[in-house]
Write a protein that holds these residues in place. Structure first.
Motif, mmCIF file in Angstrom:
data_model
loop_
_atom_site.group_PDB
_atom_site.id
_atom_site.type_symbol
_atom_site.label_atom_id
_atom_site.label_comp_id
_atom_site.label_asym_id
_atom_site.label_seq_id
_atom_site.Cartn_x
_atom_site.Cartn_y
_atom_site.Cartn_z
ATOM 1 N N GLY A 257 -15.782 -1.139 -9.459
ATOM 2 C CA GLY A 257 -14.656 -1.806 -10.037
ATOM 3 C C GLY A 257 -15.131 -2.637 -8.756
ATOM 4 N N LYS A 258 -15.010 -4.468 -9.438
ATOM 5 C CA LYS A 258 -14.927 -5.380 -8.614
ATOM 6 C C LYS A 258 -13.082 -6.053 -8.740
ATOM 7 C CE LYS A 258 -15.485 -7.216 -4.482
ATOM 8 N NZ LYS A 258 -15.759 -6.966 -3.264
ATOM 9 N N ASN A 259 -11.991 -4.991 -8.717
ATOM 10 C CA ASN A 259 -11.058 -5.772 -9.667
ATOM 11 C C ASN A 259 -10.543 -6.920 -9.330
ATOM 12 O OD1 ASN A 259 -11.575 -3.601 -11.179
ATOM 13 N ND2 ASN A 259 -10.757 -2.585 -9.111
ATOM 14 N N PRO A 260 -10.316 -8.287 -9.498
ATOM 15 C CA PRO A 260 -9.343 -9.165 -9.373
ATOM 16 C C PRO A 260 -7.970 -9.095 -9.977
ATOM 17 C CG PRO A 260 -10.210 -9.468 -11.676
ATOM 18 C CD PRO A 260 -11.036 -8.288 -11.458
ATOM 19 N N VAL A 261 -7.037 -9.866 -8.910
ATOM 20 C CA VAL A 261 -5.626 -9.936 -9.480
ATOM 21 C C VAL A 261 -6.374 -11.793 -9.447
ATOM 22 C CG1 VAL A 261 -5.174 -10.498 -7.298
ATOM 23 C CG2 VAL A 261 -3.660 -10.711 -9.047
ATOM 24 N N ILE A 262 -5.072 -12.821 -10.164
ATOM 25 C CA ILE A 262 -5.515 -14.076 -10.592
ATOM 26 C C ILE A 262 -4.009 -14.222 -10.403
ATOM 27 C CG2 ILE A 262 -5.027 -15.894 -12.350
ATOM 28 C CD1 ILE A 262 -7.368 -14.655 -13.654
ATOM 29 N N ALA A 275 2.426 -6.814 -4.827
ATOM 30 C CA ALA A 275 1.118 -6.915 -5.442
ATOM 31 C C ALA A 275 -0.280 -6.202 -4.463
ATOM 32 C CB ALA A 275 1.350 -6.953 -6.634
ATOM 33 N N THR A 276 -0.413 -7.697 -4.509
ATOM 34 C CA THR A 276 -1.719 -7.690 -3.926
ATOM 35 C C THR A 276 -2.228 -6.610 -3.006
ATOM 36 O OG1 THR A 276 -1.917 -10.069 -4.672
ATOM 37 C CG2 THR A 276 -3.329 -9.178 -2.622
ATOM 38 N N ILE A 277 -1.385 -6.747 -1.531
ATOM 39 C CA ILE A 277 -0.853 -6.364 -0.787
ATOM 40 C C ILE A 277 -0.872 -4.368 -1.346
ATOM 41 C CG2 ILE A 277 -0.103 -5.531 1.554
ATOM 42 C CD1 ILE A 277 0.952 -8.189 1.652
ATOM 43 N N SER A 278 -0.294 -4.045 -2.551
ATOM 44 C CA SER A 278 -0.252 -2.576 -2.420
ATOM 45 C C SER A 278 -1.501 -2.395 -3.297
ATOM 46 C CB SER A 278 1.194 -2.243 -2.862
ATOM 47 O OG SER A 278 0.574 -1.655 -3.712
ATOM 48 N N GLY A 279 -2.159 -2.990 -4.025
ATOM 49 C CA GLY A 279 -3.131 -3.222 -5.357
ATOM 50 C C GLY A 279 -4.929 -3.013 -4.445
ATOM 51 N N GLY A 280 -4.309 -3.585 -3.399
ATOM 52 C CA GLY A 280 -5.685 -4.081 -2.407
ATOM 53 C C GLY A 280 -5.559 -2.873 -0.692
ATOM 54 N N LEU A 308 0.952 -14.145 2.397
ATOM 55 C CA LEU A 308 0.312 -12.729 2.557
ATOM 56 C C LEU A 308 -0.518 -12.263 3.705
ATOM 57 C CD1 LEU A 308 -1.969 -11.062 0.678
ATOM 58 C CD2 LEU A 308 -3.466 -12.439 0.898
ATOM 59 N N ILE A 309 -0.124 -13.370 4.484
ATOM 60 C CA ILE A 309 -1.365 -12.715 5.958
ATOM 61 C C ILE A 309 -0.019 -12.312 6.452
ATOM 62 C CG2 ILE A 309 -1.888 -14.239 8.309
ATOM 63 C CD1 ILE A 309 -4.254 -14.030 5.735
ATOM 64 N N GLU A 310 1.210 -13.093 6.097
ATOM 65 C CA GLU A 310 2.633 -12.736 7.296
ATOM 66 C C GLU A 310 2.543 -11.355 7.276
ATOM 67 O OE1 GLU A 310 6.908 -14.074 7.749
ATOM 68 O OE2 GLU A 310 5.508 -15.131 6.295
ATOM 69 N N LYS A 311 2.577 -10.901 5.404
ATOM 70 C CA LYS A 311 2.987 -9.384 5.622
ATOM 71 C C LYS A 311 1.439 -8.582 5.783
ATOM 72 C CE LYS A 311 6.567 -9.854 2.076
ATOM 73 N NZ LYS A 311 6.633 -9.894 0.743
ATOM 74 N N VAL A 312 0.508 -8.688 5.444
ATOM 75 C CA VAL A 312 -0.792 -8.162 6.308
ATOM 76 C C VAL A 312 -0.810 -8.062 7.732
ATOM 77 C CG1 VAL A 312 -3.554 -8.296 6.571
ATOM 78 C CG2 VAL A 312 -2.346 -8.612 3.947
ATOM 79 N N ASN A 313 -0.224 -8.639 8.519
ATOM 80 C CA ASN A 313 -0.608 -8.372 10.461
ATOM 81 C C ASN A 313 0.962 -7.755 10.323
ATOM 82 O OD1 ASN A 313 -2.980 -10.376 10.588
ATOM 83 N ND2 ASN A 313 -1.601 -12.119 10.254
ATOM 84 N N GLN A 314 1.783 -7.605 9.631
ATOM 85 C CA GLN A 314 2.798 -6.382 9.735
ATOM 86 C C GLN A 314 2.940 -4.937 8.977
ATOM 87 O OE1 GLN A 314 5.967 -8.567 7.443
ATOM 88 N NE2 GLN A 314 6.362 -10.497 9.032
ATOM 89 N N LEU A 315 1.646 -5.028 8.744
ATOM 90 C CA LEU A 315 1.000 -3.385 8.189
ATOM 91 C C LEU A 315 0.953 -2.469 9.397
ATOM 92 C CD1 LEU A 315 -1.125 -3.802 5.345
ATOM 93 C CD2 LEU A 315 0.896 -3.356 4.929
ATOM 94 N N GLN A 316 1.407 -1.005 8.561
ATOM 95 C CA GLN A 316 1.799 -0.237 9.802
ATOM 96 C C GLN A 316 0.132 0.585 9.954
ATOM 97 O OE1 GLN A 316 3.157 0.192 13.518
ATOM 98 N NE2 GLN A 316 2.483 1.623 14.012
ATOM 99 N N VAL A 317 -0.785 0.871 11.121
ATOM 100 C CA VAL A 317 -2.417 0.975 10.683
ATOM 101 C C VAL A 317 -2.235 2.776 10.960
ATOM 102 C CG1 VAL A 317 -4.421 1.531 10.711
ATOM 103 C CG2 VAL A 317 -3.137 -0.094 9.615
ATOM 104 N N GLY A 318 -2.222 4.160 10.429
ATOM 105 C CA GLY A 318 -1.849 4.851 12.062
ATOM 106 C C GLY A 318 -2.583 6.135 11.130
#
Length: 487
Positions: A257-262, A275-280, A308-318
């Protein structure tokens, strides 16, 4: 059942666990810590596969003679056993594949629900009466199972995808030979333990591990496997379809898939961003339905991008076993390198990197296959990162003027699996529903949502145009038989 370290997973053939004919194994590595071996997976031989297929063929006659209700009782037993062991299976999945523990538990619970859903299918109708032109005759349809079904599954959903193929195959009277992905075969073995404990008749359900080039190809070529259901890349899927077609076997392919969100001008921006962050980015973007292209109308583009950028930069990765982790590692070193190569390709072709784009350098993450959540803008439809499936946490922002342009861009790929739109305009919703070339379209919801009771599958090169899950599954796993009775 227990969580064990570094055990060798055996093949399950004819109701028993068997070592392979050869001793070679692959180590299954914890992607959060490359120094931890979760278990060892046999590199089985064609001879091992032949034994499993022979067992499935011996078992198919008696299994199909059971009533649907009787077959359903076996699935109910598996569901109860899997539910009892949900924590063990989920922890194994997280250690082997990397997704967070809550996601792994959710996937395992979904497996339980799928088993119960198809157990109930054993009591639903499988045919219909049809009026005959002969007033003294009775005509109706029933369904016959294919026989032996080969099941080839990927590593990204090591519980849900095998179960959503195995459960309908079994309830409709087929016997099964499963070839799980090597990368997550330890988790698949935990699932198979549940089937073994449920006491299925010998040979009805079998599992053989091994490389796709040997066991996968063996399933494709085997003359007594009647149907093949496959989920994986479009490249491999085409080989499955070609091989099955060459010998007249039925096949079912679910591929990329190469799934879009509009995101329309009138969208709820906070909802669309979340939803973009969760879905992607959930599951590290390793879903066939993951959001990959983010097509935003220009009037709200800057506001959307900023949030979007503000929330992506807050994601906890580990490590996915840690409670605070939102996103885990890529599932393997190979997948990590694939994602990094696509990121470099995006830079080379002129996309602007807004966030992420690298491996983590801090010591806590250095031993795992971690990549930063990545966002590009200035992405053109002809760019590689806008056309090819990355299968990683990479979002490509694409600015458009009108909804007509948004739909053109959304459809400008070879895939057509899922798509979503965020809008409050009924006309825009209807245009999206009617014009979007995707098998799953969602309104004001992320692209990665799939419900087990609904048909699932793609358009264009995302599938073989068949559908999985829900009652639609009967179409692949059975053939219609028309019956004419004259007194």
């Amino acid at each position: 059942m227990s969580v064990q370290t570094a055990v060798t997973c055996l093949n399950f053939i004819n109701g028993e666990w068997h070592p392979s004919e050869q001793e070679a194994v692959d180590a299954s590595i914890n992607p959060a810590n490359r120094n931890e071996v979760v278990g060892y997976v046999q590199k089985s031989t064609i001879q091992d596969l032949d034994k499993a297929v022979e067992a499935a063929n011996r078992a198919k006659k008696a299994w199909r003679k059971l009533s649907g209700a009787a077959r359903g009782e076996y699935l109910y037993k598996v569901a109860n056993i899997l539910e009892k062991n949900i924590n063990i299976v989920a922890e194994t999945m997280t250690r082997e594949m990397g997704k967070t523990l809550p996601e792994a538990k959710g996937e395992t619970a979904r497996g339980v629900a799928i088993l119960r859903y198809y157990a109930g299918e054993g009591l639903r109708k499988i045919g219909e009466n049809i009026p005959s032109t002969d007033s003294e005759a009775l005509m109706f349809t029933t369904r016959s199972p294919l026989g032996v079904v080969g099941v080839i599954t990927p590593w990204n959903f090591p519980v849900a995808i095998p179960i959503w193929k195995i459960a309908p195959a079994l309830i409709y009277g087929n016997t099964v030979v499963l070839k799980p992905a090597q990368e997550t075969a330890v988790t698949a073995s935990k699932v198979m333990e549940c089937f073994a404990e449920a006491g299925f008749p010998s040979g009805v359900i079998n599992m053989v591990t091994g490389p796709g080039s040997v066991i996968g190809q063996g399933i494709i070529d085997h003359p007594t496997i009647d149907g093949i259901t496959f989920t994986g890349s479009d490249t491999v899927g085409k080989r499955v379809g070609q091989g099955a077609l060459a010998r007249g076997a039925k096949y079912q392919l679910e591929m990329g898939g190469k799934n879009p969100v509009i995101v329309a001008n009138d969208a709820d921006l906070d909802l669309a961003v979340d939803a973009t962050i969760s879905g992607g980015l959930k599951s590290t973007g390793q879903k066939c339905t993951a959001t990959s292209r983010v097509i935003v109308q220009q009037d709200i583009y800057e506001a959307f991008k900023e949030r979007l950028i503000e929330k992506v930069n807050q994601l906890q990765v580990g490590d996915g076993l840690q409670a605070e982790t939102w996103m885990g590692p890529c599932a393997s070193e190979s997948q990590l390198n694939t994602v990094l190569s696509y990121i470099e390709k995006g830079k080379e072709e002129g996309a602007t990197l807004l966030s992420g784009g690298n491996r983590y350098e801090n010591p806590e993450l250095a031993q795992g296959f971690y990549v930063q959540p990545t966002v590009f803008e200035d992405v053109k439809s002809e760019m590689t990162i806008a056309q090819e499936e990355i299968f990683g946490p990479v979002l490509a922002l694409m600015k458009v003027e009108t909804m007509e342009e948004a739909l053109e861009v959304a459809n400008d790929v070879k895939f057509g699996l899922s798509a979503s739109i965020f809008t409050t305009n009924i006309s825009s919703m209807l245009s999206f529903i009617n014009e979007m070339d995707a098998g799953l379209v969602r309104i004001n919801a992320e692209s990665a949502g799939v419900e087990l009771q609904a048909p699932f599958g793609g358009m264009k090169q995302s599938s073989s145009h068949s559908r999985e899950q829900g009652q639609a599954a009967i179409e692949f796993f059975t053939s219609i038989k028309t019956v004419f009775v004259k007194g």
